[in-house]
Design a protein around this motif. Structure first.
Motif, PDB file in Angstrom:
ATOM      1  N   PRO A  46       0.832  -1.207   0.000  1.00  4.08           N
ATOM      2  CA  PRO A  46       0.000   0.000   0.000  1.00  4.08           C
ATOM      3  C   PRO A  46       0.864   1.253   0.000  1.00  4.08           C
ATOM      4  CG  PRO A  46      -0.740  -1.570   1.661  1.00  4.08           C
ATOM      5  CD  PRO A  46       0.559  -2.076   1.162  1.00  4.08           C
ATOM      6  N   ARG A  47       0.264   2.375  -0.450  1.00  2.00           N
ATOM      7  CA  ARG A  47       0.994   3.623  -0.524  1.00  2.00           C
ATOM      8  C   ARG A  47       1.510   4.072   0.835  1.00  2.00           C
ATOM      9  NH1 ARG A  47      -2.578   7.467  -4.600  1.00  2.00           N
ATOM     10  NH2 ARG A  47      -2.226   6.248  -6.493  1.00  2.00           N
ATOM     11  N   ALA A  48       0.765   3.791   1.900  1.00  2.00           N
ATOM     12  CA  ALA A  48       1.154   4.253   3.229  1.00  2.00           C
ATOM     13  C   ALA A  48       2.281   3.420   3.831  1.00  2.00           C
ATOM     14  CB  ALA A  48      -0.059   4.227   4.153  1.00  2.00           C
ATOM     15  N   SER A  49       2.689   2.357   3.179  1.00  2.00           N
ATOM     16  CA  SER A  49       3.719   1.490   3.730  1.00  2.00           C
ATOM     17  C   SER A  49       5.072   2.191   3.734  1.00  2.00           C
ATOM     18  CB  SER A  49       3.811   0.203   2.916  1.00  2.00           C
ATOM     19  OG  SER A  49       4.872  -0.594   3.374  1.00  2.00           O
ATOM     20  N   ALA A  50       5.872   1.942   4.806  1.00  2.00           N
ATOM     21  CA  ALA A  50       7.211   2.517   4.898  1.00  2.00           C
ATOM     22  C   ALA A  50       8.204   1.776   4.016  1.00  2.00           C
ATOM     23  CB  ALA A  50       7.688   2.498   6.350  1.00  2.00           C
ATOM     24  N   ALA A  51       7.865   0.607   3.554  1.00  2.00           N
ATOM     25  CA  ALA A  51       8.751  -0.182   2.702  1.00  2.00           C
ATOM     26  C   ALA A  51       8.314  -0.052   1.239  1.00  2.00           C
ATOM     27  CB  ALA A  51       8.747  -1.638   3.134  1.00  2.00           C
ATOM     28  N   LEU A  52       9.210  -0.462   0.355  1.00  2.00           N
ATOM     29  CA  LEU A  52       8.939  -0.433  -1.081  1.00  2.00           C
ATOM     30  C   LEU A  52       9.104  -1.836  -1.642  1.00  2.00           C
ATOM     31  CD1 LEU A  52       8.598   0.983  -3.893  1.00  2.00           C
ATOM     32  CD2 LEU A  52      11.086   1.239  -3.897  1.00  2.00           C
ATOM     33  N   LEU A  53       8.116  -2.277  -2.370  1.00  2.71           N
ATOM     34  CA  LEU A  53       8.196  -3.539  -3.094  1.00  2.71           C
ATOM     35  C   LEU A  53       7.411  -3.365  -4.384  1.00  2.71           C
ATOM     36  CD1 LEU A  53       9.284  -6.407  -3.100  1.00  2.71           C
ATOM     37  CD2 LEU A  53       7.139  -7.157  -2.033  1.00  2.71           C
ATOM     38  N   ARG A  54       8.120  -3.377  -5.504  1.00  2.00           N
ATOM     39  CA  ARG A  54       7.500  -3.028  -6.777  1.00  2.00           C
ATOM     40  C   ARG A  54       7.998  -3.969  -7.860  1.00  2.00           C
ATOM     41  NH1 ARG A  54       8.981   2.825  -8.000  1.00  2.00           N
ATOM     42  NH2 ARG A  54      11.030   1.856  -8.293  1.00  2.00           N
ATOM     43  N   VAL A  55       7.083  -4.424  -8.686  1.00  2.00           N
ATOM     44  CA  VAL A  55       7.437  -5.233  -9.842  1.00  2.00           C
ATOM     45  C   VAL A  55       7.278  -4.375 -11.082  1.00  2.00           C
ATOM     46  CG1 VAL A  55       5.082  -6.156 -10.094  1.00  2.00           C
ATOM     47  CG2 VAL A  55       7.013  -7.399 -11.072  1.00  2.00           C
ATOM     48  N   ARG A  56       8.177  -4.507 -12.010  1.00  2.00           N
ATOM     49  CA  ARG A  56       8.132  -3.673 -13.214  1.00  2.00           C
ATOM     50  C   ARG A  56       8.639  -4.457 -14.417  1.00  2.00           C
ATOM     51  NH1 ARG A  56      13.361  -1.728 -14.173  1.00  2.00           N
ATOM     52  NH2 ARG A  56      14.761  -1.865 -12.359  1.00  2.00           N
ATOM     53  N   GLY A  57       8.222  -4.014 -15.574  1.00  2.00           N
ATOM     54  CA  GLY A  57       8.654  -4.656 -16.809  1.00  2.00           C
ATOM     55  C   GLY A  57       8.590  -3.687 -17.964  1.00  2.00           C
ATOM     56  N   GLY A  58       9.280  -4.019 -19.010  1.00  2.00           N
ATOM     57  CA  GLY A  58       9.293  -3.151 -20.185  1.00  2.00           C
ATOM     58  C   GLY A  58       9.717  -3.912 -21.420  1.00  2.00           C
ATOM     59  N   ALA A  59       9.250  -3.426 -22.566  1.00  2.00           N
ATOM     60  CA  ALA A  59       9.635  -4.015 -23.848  1.00  2.00           C
ATOM     61  C   ALA A  59       9.503  -2.942 -24.906  1.00  2.00           C
ATOM     62  CB  ALA A  59       8.764  -5.223 -24.188  1.00  2.00           C
ATOM     63  N   GLY A  60      10.344  -3.023 -25.923  1.00  2.00           N
ATOM     64  CA  GLY A  60      10.253  -2.022 -26.977  1.00  2.00           C
ATOM     65  C   GLY A  60      11.284  -2.243 -28.062  1.00  2.00           C
ATOM     66  N   VAL A  61      11.201  -1.411 -29.074  1.00  2.00           N
ATOM     67  CA  VAL A  61      12.086  -1.456 -30.244  1.00  2.00           C
ATOM     68  C   VAL A  61      12.747  -0.097 -30.384  1.00  2.00           C
ATOM     69  CG1 VAL A  61      12.215  -1.744 -32.744  1.00  2.00           C
ATOM     70  CG2 VAL A  61      10.682  -3.188 -31.397  1.00  2.00           C
ATOM     71  N   THR A  62      14.062  -0.089 -30.572  1.00  2.00           N
ATOM     72  CA  THR A  62      14.806   1.146 -30.792  1.00  2.00           C
ATOM     73  C   THR A  62      15.564   1.049 -32.111  1.00  2.00           C
ATOM     74  OG1 THR A  62      16.761   0.366 -29.610  1.00  2.00           O
ATOM     75  CG2 THR A  62      15.083   1.489 -28.303  1.00  2.00           C
ATOM     76  N   ALA A  63      15.979   2.206 -32.618  1.00  2.00           N
ATOM     77  CA  ALA A  63      16.700   2.275 -33.887  1.00  2.00           C
ATOM     78  C   ALA A  63      17.974   3.077 -33.707  1.00  2.00           C
ATOM     79  CB  ALA A  63      15.830   2.918 -34.964  1.00  2.00           C
ATOM     80  N   LYS A  64      19.005   2.737 -34.475  1.00  2.00           N
ATOM     81  CA  LYS A  64      20.265   3.475 -34.456  1.00  2.00           C
ATOM     82  C   LYS A  64      20.689   3.746 -35.890  1.00  2.00           C
ATOM     83  CE  LYS A  64      25.050   3.434 -32.853  1.00  2.00           C
ATOM     84  NZ  LYS A  64      24.965   4.849 -32.407  1.00  2.00           N
ATOM     85  N   ALA A  65      21.010   5.000 -36.161  1.00  2.00           N
ATOM     86  CA  ALA A  65      21.409   5.391 -37.513  1.00  2.00           C
ATOM     87  C   ALA A  65      22.878   5.064 -37.758  1.00  2.00           C
ATOM     88  CB  ALA A  65      21.169   6.888 -37.710  1.00  2.00           C
ATOM     89  N   PRO A  66      23.252   4.798 -39.008  1.00  2.00           N
ATOM     90  CA  PRO A  66      24.684   4.672 -39.332  1.00  2.00           C
ATOM     91  C   PRO A  66      25.376   6.016 -39.126  1.00  2.00           C
ATOM     92  CG  PRO A  66      23.279   3.834 -41.115  1.00  2.00           C
ATOM     93  CD  PRO A  66      22.391   4.579 -40.178  1.00  2.00           C
ATOM     94  N   THR A  67      26.681   5.992 -38.915  1.00  2.00           N
ATOM     95  CA  THR A  67      27.451   7.218 -38.780  1.00  2.00           C
ATOM     96  C   THR A  67      27.759   7.796 -40.169  1.00  2.00           C
ATOM     97  OG1 THR A  67      29.576   6.081 -38.846  1.00  2.00           O
ATOM     98  CG2 THR A  67      28.501   6.293 -36.695  1.00  2.00           C
TER      99      THR A  67
END
Length: 399
Positions: free
Chosen positions: A234-255
């Protein structure tokens, strides 16, 4: 609105050492330039920035510099025919010295332009109704170099490989690279079951060297992204326990160097007559120029995903993350073989005090096999693993 200007100057120098009079190695470089950037935010009148439902941000920057460098080091090699030809041709040339001091200068005048326009629209929520922030925008950047580039006397070139010639080249001959990106995302915040939930979902399109409606000359990459985190306490808790995730696609240009690698020169000796009298010497060299085409290059694409757990209590914080990243079309080089026919000429006469006379009809044609490197999207990079980060508070008794 915030305006900022910066100027800088740097110097790097390796002077000629008293105990290095033989090789006479010397190097120096200087860089001076400036940056001017603008940051501006617009919101409806009489609304605080933090609570305004609509906000527009503009960021723009221009960076330029003047770069100059010099390098010299004694070269010792066999006496060899030298040519300054830049096209496919066959010429009578002279001989280079077996020992000489090449002086190479590099002049760069890079210019980098950047602009980003972004709008954020907030939708209030509360209770079981999630809060949203819709973000949409675009950014544009341009990279250009108008410098004189790498310059030296082609008849006294830096150290080079057999058959491969070296020529000066101006950076100004390299076309500029423009990149355009358009993006939009929804930032959602809610509190199901009294636990904080944050979600960011969006998409970004990167256009490399835009050509109007035809997309980018070096590719167009559309990449979705998703990030989410959910607190298990809960938000009122003094401790932190969080699960998170992410996914995505990125691009890089040639020099710029990969997009415009420059031609490769092959200097092939057709006839070589090195007499004791310099006036009686003659060499004939055929120059073959290979244009290395990089128009087939495309942006590299990376697919990334991770899943993690964050925890914190009484000043201690830890993160455990499992990740998987796969890059396709990363930039590498491929060695391309090239067959070089070389006509051989025969000595006809050797007059005194003058260069020899050569029979214009070749006696034979030899075939040499060489190669050159060209940039390609040839690499695939895969990385996966688990990462643990632990940050503990100070333990005073043992500090």
């Amino acid at each position: 609105t915030s305006l900022r200007a910066r100027l800088w100057s740097t110097v790097d120098e390796r002077r000629l050492a008293p105990d290095d009079l033989r090789l006479r190695r010397e190097r120096r470089a200087a860089d001076r330039g400036g940056r001017f950037d603008v940051q501006a935010t617009w919101r409806p009148a009489d609304r605080a920035l933090a609570t305004a439902p609509l906000r527009v941000d503009l960021t723009a920057a221009a960076t330029w510099s003047v770069q100059s460098a010099f390098h010299q080091e004694l070269v010792t090699r066999d006496i060899f025919p030298v040519t300054a030809a830049r096209t496919d041709t066959t010429l009578a040339v002279g001989f280079g010295r077996s020992e000489y001091l090449p002086r190479v200068t590099v002049d760069g005048r890079p210019l980098n332009l950047y602009a980003r326009l972004e709008a954020t629209r907030r939708f209030a929520g509360g209770g079981s109704t999630p809060r949203h922030a819709i973000v949409a925008g675009g950014e544009w950047r341009l990279d250009r170099n108008r410098g004189a580039g790498r310059q030296f006397d082609p008849l006294e070139p830096p150290r080079q490989n057999f058959l491969v010639g070296d020529r000066p080249r101006a950076f100004a001959d390299v076309p500029a690279l423009a990149q355009l990106a358009l993006y939009a995302e929804d930032r959602l915040r809610a509190a199901p079951f009294g636990r904080a939930l944050d979600v960011q979902a969006g998409v970004r399109a990167d256009v490399l060297q835009p050509r109007g409606v035809r997309g980018g000359a070096f590719g167009t990459v559309v990449g979705p992204r998703l990030n989410a985190s959910w607190s298990l306490l809960p938000r009122a808790s003094a401790a932190l326990l969080r699960v998170r995730g992410g996914a995505g696609v990125t691009a890089k240009a040639p020099t710029l160097a990969q997009l415009s690698p420059g031609p490769r020169f092959f200097d092939l000796v057709n006839f070589n007559y090195f007499a004791a009298d310099p006036a009686e010497r003659l060499a004939i060299v055929t120059t073959r120029v290979i244009a290395r085409d990089a128009r087939g290059l495309r942006a590299a694409r990376a697919r990334k995903a991770e899943l993690g757990l964050d925890g914190g209590w009484r000043g201690a914080f830890g993160t455990l993350v499992a990740f998987d990243e796969r890059t396709t079309g990363a930039f590498g080089a491929t060695r391309i073989p090239v067959v070089l026919p070389v006509e051989r000429f025969r000595l006809a006469e050797t007059p005194t005090g003058r260069p020899p006379v050569v029979d214009p009809v070749p006696v034979r044609t030899d075939t040499l096999l060489s190669a050159y490197d060209a940039p390609v999207n040839s690499r695939r990079i895969a990385s996966r693993g688990v990462e643990l980060t632990l940050d503990l508070p100070e333990w005073r008794p043992v500090r």
